[in-house]
Write a protein that holds these residues in place. Structure first.
Motif, short mmCIF file in Angstrom:
data_model
loop_
_atom_site.label_atom_id
_atom_site.label_comp_id
_atom_site.label_asym_id
_atom_site.label_seq_id
_atom_site.Cartn_x
_atom_site.Cartn_y
_atom_site.Cartn_z
N ASP A 134 0.82 -1.21 0.00
CA ASP A 134 0.00 0.00 0.00
C ASP A 134 0.86 1.26 0.00
O ASP A 134 0.53 2.25 -0.66
N ALA A 137 2.06 1.68 -3.50
CA ALA A 137 1.02 2.25 -4.36
C ALA A 137 0.91 3.75 -4.14
O ALA A 137 0.75 4.53 -5.08
N ARG A 138 1.03 4.18 -2.88
CA ARG A 138 0.96 5.61 -2.59
C ARG A 138 2.16 6.34 -3.19
O ARG A 138 2.01 7.42 -3.78
N SER A 141 1.81 6.56 -6.92
CA SER A 141 0.84 7.59 -7.31
C SER A 141 1.45 8.98 -7.19
O SER A 141 1.25 9.85 -8.05
N HIS A 221 -2.71 -8.91 -12.95
CA HIS A 221 -2.53 -7.47 -12.77
C HIS A 221 -1.83 -6.86 -13.98
O HIS A 221 -2.21 -5.77 -14.46
N ASN A 272 -5.82 9.09 -5.53
CA ASN A 272 -5.37 7.75 -5.20
C ASN A 272 -4.35 7.78 -4.05
O ASN A 272 -4.43 6.96 -3.12
N VAL A 276 -5.58 5.58 -0.93
CA VAL A 276 -5.23 4.18 -1.13
C VAL A 276 -4.90 3.45 0.17
O VAL A 276 -5.24 2.28 0.34
N SER A 281 -5.54 -0.67 -2.23
CA SER A 281 -5.21 -0.51 -3.66
C SER A 281 -6.08 -1.39 -4.55
O SER A 281 -6.38 -1.02 -5.69
N ASP A 282 -6.53 -2.55 -4.03
CA ASP A 282 -7.35 -3.44 -4.85
C ASP A 282 -8.70 -2.79 -5.18
O ASP A 282 -9.15 -2.83 -6.33
N LEU A 285 -8.25 0.04 -7.64
CA LEU A 285 -8.02 -0.48 -8.99
C LEU A 285 -9.33 -0.88 -9.66
O LEU A 285 -9.56 -0.58 -10.84
N ASN A 330 -1.86 1.20 -8.80
CA ASN A 330 -2.45 0.13 -7.99
C ASN A 330 -2.21 -1.24 -8.60
O ASN A 330 -1.98 -2.23 -7.89
#
Length: 404
Positions: A134, A137-138, A141, A221, A272, A276, A281-282, A285, A330
Motif C-alpha cells: 500500500d 502504491a501511494r 501515485s 494485474h 489515489n 489508497v 489498492s485493490d 483499482l 495500484n
C-alpha cells in the motif's frame, strides 16, 4: 529540526524527484514530439500511417528492453544499469535528430526505447525494494503525479520548439534530458544491497521469467495494465491525426487538448495517493477499471458518430487518460506484492506487457487508419473493457491466493 533529519528529508525528496523523472521517460520520449508528427511526415515524405510506427516500434523496444534490464539489475543492482540505459537513450535520440528518411527515425526510436526502458523498469523495482504494497502504491501515485508534468508540458514545449526551430531540435532536447538525468542518478544511493541480489548467472536469471509467467496474480494485474495501455497508446498515436488533420486543430491547440488529459491524470493520482492506504489498492483499482470501461464505450460512440463534434472527442480523451491515475499504480503494486525475490525481473514483465500492449494499440490505429477518429475510439473501447475483465480476474486470484 536537526541537520541529520533535514539531510534525510532532502535525500528522500531528491530520490523521489529522480525516480519521477525516470518513470516519465516513457512519456517524455514521445509526448515532446507529438505535435511535430504531421510536420515530420511531410518533411520526410512519409506515407499515410507510416510515421505512426515511431510510436509502435518505440513501444516494441521499450517492452523488450525491460526484459533485458530486469535480470541485470537483480544481479548487479539498480543504479549502474539505469545509468547505462540513459546513455543508450541519449545515443538513440541523437540518431533520430540526424535522420533523413522515415525508416531512420523508426530504427533509432528502437535504440532510444531500449535505453529509456531501463529507467522506467528499475525505478519501479527501486520502489518495491524500499516500500510495502500500500505504501508502494501511494509512492507510485505520488511519483506519477510528478511525472505527469512531463506529458503535461511535453506537447506544449514541443510545439514551441517546432515554432522556433525544427522537429530535429526536439530530439536534441531529448539528448540533453537523458544526459542530465544520468548525472542525477549518479548521485543516488543503491537501493538493492549486495546480500539481496541474485547470485545466479545472468543466463539463469533470465530463466526466472518462466516462473514469473506462472504467477497468476502477477500476470492478471499485468494483463489489466496491458489492456488499458492498448487504449492509452491508441489515443497517443491517433490523437495528432484525429485532432489536427481531421478536426483541423493547430499543433498548439492539440497540445492543450493533450495537456488537459494529463491534468486529469494528475488529479486522479492525487486522489489515489490520499485514499489508497485507507481504502486499499485493490478496491481503487477496480473502481478505475470500471471507469475505463465506461470511458471506452463513450469514446467509440463519439468517435464513430461525431457526437458533440470535437468537444465530444476531447471529453472522451480526457476521461480515458485521467483514469490512468487509478489503474497503473495500484495494478503495479498488486503485481509486485506477489513477488518475494527478483523484483527487477517482475517489474520488467509488467513493463513489457504494459508497453508491448501499447505497441499493439498504436499499430492497430495505424493499420485501421481511415482518415477518421473511429479506429482510435474503437481500440480505446477494447482496451477499457479488457482492463475491467482482467482486473476482476486479478482481484479473485489475489483473494484466493491469500486464503490458500
Amino acid at each position: 529540526m536537526s541537520d541529520a533529519v533535514r539531510d534525510q528529508g532532502t535525500g528522500e525528496l531528491r530520490l523521489l524527484l529522480t525516480l519521477g523523472v525516470l518513470l516519465a521517460f516513457a512519456s517524455i520520449s514521445t509526448d515532446l514530439f507529438l505535435p511535430a508528427l504531421p510536420a515530420m511526415a511531410e518533411a520526410l515524405g512519409a506515407a499515410e500511417g507510416e510515421l505512426e510506427l515511431v510510436v509502435s516500434t518505440y513501444l516494441l523496444g521499450f517492452g523488450a528492453g525491460q526484459l533485458l534490464w530486469g535480470p541485470v539489475s537483480d544481479r548487479f543492482g539498480r543504479r549502474g544499469p539505469i545509468m547505462a540505459g540513459l546513455a543508450v537513450f541519449a545515443l538513440g535520440s541523437a540518431g533520430c535528430a540526424l535522420a533523413t528518411e522515415p525508416w531512420h527515425v523508426i530504427s533509432w526510436r528502437v535504440v532510444q526505447a531500449l535505453g529509456a526502458s531501463a529507467g522506467v523498469a528499475l525505478a519501479r523495482a527501486m520502489v518495491r525494494d524500499l516500500y510495502d504494497r500500500d505504501r508502494a502504491a501511494r509512492v507510485l501515485s505520488t511519483l506519477m503525479t510528478v511525472m505527469a508534468v512531463a506529458p503535461l508540458l511535453g506537447p506544449l514545449v514541443g510545439a514551441q520548439i517546432l515554432a522556433l526551430a525544427s522537429w530535429q531540435a526536439i530530439f536534441w532536447t531529448l539528448v540533453a534530458i537523458g544526459l542530465g538525468t544520468l548525472a542525477a542518478v549518479a548521485g543516488l544511493s543503491e537501493s538493492l544491497p549486495p546480500e539481496d541480489r541474485s547470485e545466479d548467472a545472468i543466463g539463469r536469471s533470465f530463466r526466472t521469467y518462466a516462473e514469473l509467467l506462472g504467477n497468476r496474480a502477477l500476470m492478471a494485474h499485468a494483463g489489466a495494465i496491458g489492456f488499458f495501455y492498448v487504449g492509452v497508446f491508441a489515443v497517443v498515436a491517433g490523437g495528432p491525426f484525429a485532432f489536427v488533420t481531421y478536426h483541423g486543430l493547430s499543433p498548439s491547440a492539440y497540445a492543450l487538448v493533450f495537456a488537459s488529459g494529463v491534468f486529469g491524470l494528475m488529479i486522479a493520482n492525487m486522489v489515489n495517493a490520499r485514499l489508497v492506504t485507507r481504502v486499499g489498492s485493490d478496491r481503487m483499482l477496480r473502481g478505475g477499471a470500471a471507469g475505463a470501461a465506461l470511458a471506452g464505450l463513450f469514446f467509440v460512440v463519439v468517435a464513430g458518430t461525431d457526437l458533440f463534434g470535437v468537444a465530444g472527442l476531447i471529453l472522451a480523451s480526457f476521461l480515458y487518460n485521467a483514469l490512468n491515475g487509478l489503474i497503473t499504480a495500484n495494478a503495479i503494486a498488486g503485481a509486485l506484492a506477489k513477488v518475494t525475490r527478483g523484483a527487477g525481473s517482475a517489474s520488467a514483465v509488467v513493463g513489457a506487457i504494459q508497453y508491448g500492449s501499447g505497441m499493439i494499440g498504436a499499430a492497430l490505429v495505424g493499420a485501421l487508419a481511415d482518415g477518421t477518429p473511429l479506429p482510435m475510439g474503437a481500440v480505446a473501447c477494447l482496451g477499457g473493457l479488457g482492463c475491467l475483465g482482467l482486473t476482476l480476474v486479478a482481484s479473485r486470484t489475489a483473494r484466493r491466493d491469500d486464503k490458500g
